[in-house]
Design an enzyme around this catalytic site. Structure first.
Site, PDB file in Angstrom:
ATOM      1  N   HIS A  15      30.407  13.177  11.431  1.00  0.00           N
ATOM      2  CA  HIS A  15      30.350  14.347  10.543  1.00  0.00           C
ATOM      3  C   HIS A  15      28.889  14.622  10.182  1.00  0.00           C
ATOM      4  CE1 HIS A  15      31.634  17.212   7.527  1.00  0.00           C
ATOM      5  NE2 HIS A  15      30.800  16.645   6.675  1.00  0.00           N
ATOM      6  N   ASN A  33      28.322  16.316  21.360  1.00  0.00           N
ATOM      7  CA  ASN A  33      28.545  14.894  21.105  1.00  0.00           C
ATOM      8  C   ASN A  33      29.275  14.232  22.265  1.00  0.00           C
ATOM      9  OD1 ASN A  33      27.488  13.793  18.541  1.00  0.00           O
ATOM     10  ND2 ASN A  33      28.588  15.526  17.655  1.00  0.00           N
ATOM     11  N   GLY A  62      42.871  12.095   5.598  1.00  0.00           N
ATOM     12  CA  GLY A  62      42.155  13.116   4.843  1.00  0.00           C
ATOM     13  C   GLY A  62      41.131  13.834   5.692  1.00  0.00           C
ATOM     14  N   MET A 117      38.621  19.817  15.841  1.00  0.00           N
ATOM     15  CA  MET A 117      38.832  20.559  14.607  1.00  0.00           C
ATOM     16  C   MET A 117      40.292  20.553  14.160  1.00  0.00           C
ATOM     17  SD  MET A 117      35.720  21.142  14.285  1.00  0.00           S
ATOM     18  CE  MET A 117      35.703  22.094  12.778  1.00  0.00           C
TER      19      MET A 117
END
Length: 204
Positions: A112, A15, A146, A93
């Site tokens: 994602h 990416n 989150g 990550m």
């Protein structure tokens, strides 16, 4: 003056490569990549940045132990030093906390490999195959505290074929990620992404 983009990576950097290629073609304007940061030394993403002539630095999270705030403070320091105002997470990550996110309000984007809120977290294509869905895809969202829970900016659907495995499905999803993430960075740089609670409006 173009807005600076910082890209955070932890691994292969496909990416990142899509972002660098879009930048080279002028498709991020009015933004340009100013810095690549990795929390893992020696990953291919760092070589991709070097090949594109973009500064690339390592901030190894392991050096900070459990002090996540100090790790994030160092990330913010380096991003600001390179005049970054938009941050892309491209295979990064690590979860980011409020101190980092408040430094770039509504300007931290993540991609994602699933149609969120389905299949958050790790191994999303594998989750999709195990669940038996007919359609999956990818999502670019604004990052919150989150795990893949932030407001959705754009999504792209990818059909699941009968003979798909993790690799074949993942490859088709990545092709859409490579298209969607640079587009969203450009929209952000143009000031066209407006957050309204959980909803994101793309202004004309």
């Amino acid at each position: 003056m173009n807005l600076g983009v910082g890209v955070l990576c932890s691994g292969e950097g496909t990416n990142l490569q899509a972002i660098l290629d879009a930048d080279r073609r002028g498709e991020l304007l009015p933004a340009q990549v100013r810095l690549v940061l990795s929390n893992v030394p020696g990953v291919p993403a760092l070589k991709r940045a070097a090949a594109a002539g973009v500064p690339a630095l390592v901030v190894d999270h392991r050096a900070y132990g459990l002090d996540r705030a100090a790790f994030e403070d160092q990330l913010v320091l380096l991003l600001r030093r390179h005049e970054v105002s938009i941050v892309a997470l491209a295979g990064f990550m690590r979860l980011l906390g409020p101190a980092f996110l408040s430094a770039f309000p509504d300007r931290v984007l993540n991609v994602h490999p699933a149609l969120l809120p389905a299949f958050p977290g790790m191994h999303a294509p594998r989750q999709a195959l195990s669940y038996g869905v007919r359609v999956t895809g990818c999502t670019v969202h604004l990052v919150d505290e989150g795990c893949d829970t932030g407001p959705i900016v754009l999504q792209a659907a990818v059909p699941v074929h009968e003979n798909d495995d993790d690799a074949t499905l993942g490859a088709r999803i990545r092709a859409e990620e490579h298209r969607l993430l640079p587009l969203c960075l450009r929209l952000c740089a143009q000031g066209r992404i407006e957050r309204q609670g959980r909803r994101v409006v793309i202004r004309p």
